[in-house]
Design an enzyme around this catalytic site. Structure first.
Site, short mmCIF file in Angstrom:
data_model
loop_
_atom_site.label_atom_id
_atom_site.label_comp_id
_atom_site.label_asym_id
_atom_site.label_seq_id
_atom_site.Cartn_x
_atom_site.Cartn_y
_atom_site.Cartn_z
N PHE A 1 0.87 -1.19 0.00
CA PHE A 1 0.00 0.00 0.00
C PHE A 1 0.90 1.23 0.00
CE2 PHE A 1 -2.49 3.46 1.70
CZ PHE A 1 -3.71 3.30 1.05
N ASP B 1 9.37 2.46 1.21
CA ASP B 1 8.22 3.19 1.75
C ASP B 1 8.21 2.95 3.26
OD1 ASP B 1 5.71 3.90 2.73
OD2 ASP B 1 4.65 3.30 0.92
N LYS C 1 3.12 9.83 8.58
CA LYS C 1 2.48 9.34 9.81
C LYS C 1 3.18 9.81 11.09
CE LYS C 1 0.08 5.60 7.50
NZ LYS C 1 -1.10 6.44 7.18
#
Length: 397
Positions: free
Chosen positions: A134, A219, A248
């Site tokens: 993702f 990532d 995040k």
């Protein structure tokens, strides 16, 4: 406002693109959140690992308030101290590269994809990513996200992307050709079910990229900034990427994203090639600096290692008692508990008892406490989870 009044406001004025809990959050402190009715929840999910130093850490609140009173925004045609200091933090805790700042993980991955194409030979444009990964919901990022459920309705997608199974090096080799610019991978797939990339696999990808003139992109949107018990997830297997993306936990709850690249790669991002209006703004950057300082000063990397090991140990012990648990995996305070059946009901039952966790990929309970979590707080959450799982087992029988 009362819970139903807030929900009614959303129903009338906010697009319904999220599946929301029927709850209104009004306050957070450490690992706890309170709803509009005064009920307290132990948050062992941290909002997809965003509130890594806990909700409203006093030093983070102080840093944000101080910066807000001094300078909230300046365009990137000016230099600002907080952005420079945050870039230094990222560089000195990682591989010493240079940074570009944006506002989210998806934007960071978009920037990384553009940079990979700029930094490789002119004929190279293809990107290899991994099944169940993702990388975001913007066009290139969702194309890199090898899950059809996120791509439905958006065809035609961005050309040049292909997918391989995680930890299958032969499959990757078959996809590589002279037009391949980069390999994009999460050290641990978060949304895909907390699937850990094997160290040998990552080393093989590193070697392949070096041999074929490709860029290796990690990532680290979910694994970065201490989540794995190291500053960055790549430091667990010890394989350095050329480009690393993050978001995040980086801002502790403020909106920020970034990518870091080795200097010889970073030099290809020249004026006019890429930009972000709000990227690295003083408020978000000051928050990011505070997050790094808190992690350093409170020894939270060590705490993530210790509490992560304890959490996995308790989950493995519970697995012996509860056949509903099929597997426990993860690193540091990023732990997945795979069930033999759907976990949505488990997550809902836990929430009703005051524990907030997440179910991803249908059957995986994702547990990502703040790095500040204590053994006593973990025990509180594990007690609730164990009770729910045992109840589910009894109901199943």
């Amino acid at each position: 406002m009362k819970t139903q009044e807030v929900i009614a406001l959303f129903n009338k004025y906010v697009m319904a693109n999220y599946t929301r809990l029927p709850l209104v959050a009004v306050r957070g402190e450490g690992p706890y959140i309170w709803d509009a009715d005064g009920k307290r929840y132990l948050d062992l999910f941290s909002g997809w690992a965003v509130t890594g130093v806990g909700h409203c850490h006093p030093r983070l609140v102080e840093a944000i308030a101080k910066q807000a009173a001094q300078l909230i925004y300046m365009p990137n045609t000016w230099y600002t101290e907080p952005q420079g200091r945050l870039a230094e933090w990222i560089a000195t805790t990682s591989f010493g590269g240079k940074c570009f700042f944006c506002n989210s993980g998806a934007e960071a991955n978009e920037g990384a994809i553009k940079l990979a194409r700029l930094a490789t030979a002119k004929e190279k444009y293809k990107i290899i990513s991994f099944e169940n990964g993702f990388h975001g919901r913007t066009f290139a990022a969702v194309t890199a996200t090898a899950q059809p459920k996120y791509q439905q309705g958006f065809a035609p997608l961005v050309p040049g992307f292909s997918y391989a199974p995680l930890n299958d090096f032969e499959a990757v080799e078959k996809l590589v050709d002279d037009e391949t610019a980069a390999i994009l991978i999460e050290p641990i797939q978060g949304e895909g079910g907390v699937n850990v990339a094997e160290p040998e696999f990552l080393r093989a990808l590193r070697d392949l990229c070096d041999q074929r003139g490709m860029v290796l992109i990690f990532d680290e949107v979910q694994t970065g900034v201490g989540r794995c018990g190291t500053w960055w997830g790549y430091q667990v297997p010890g394989v350095e990427p050329d480009i690393m993306t993050m978001a995040k936990q980086l801002g502790g709850g403020t909106a920020i994203g970034a990518l870091a690249a080795k200097p010889e790669v970073a030099e290809h991002l020249k004026p006019s090639t890429h930009a972000s209006t709000f990227g690295g703004n003083p408020l978000a950057a000051a928050a990011g600096c505070a997050v790094f300082e808190i992690i350093r000063d409170e020894n939270l990397l060590e705490n993530a290692q210790k509490m992560g090991a304890y959490l996995k140990q308790r989950m493995l012990e519970l697995k012996q008692d509860v056949p509903l648990i099929a597997e426990v995996r993860g690193t540091g305070l990023m732990v997945g508990v795979e069930l033999t059946e759907s976990g949505a009901g488990v997550a809902s039952a836990c929430l009703a008892k005051g524990l907030h966790i997440n179910c991803t990929h249908g059957t995986v309970l994702r547990i990502m406490p703040p790095l500040t979590i204590t053994r006593e707080q973990l025990d509180e959450g594990i007690t609730i989870l164990a009770e729910v799982l045992r109840t589910q087992r009894t109901a199943g029988n």
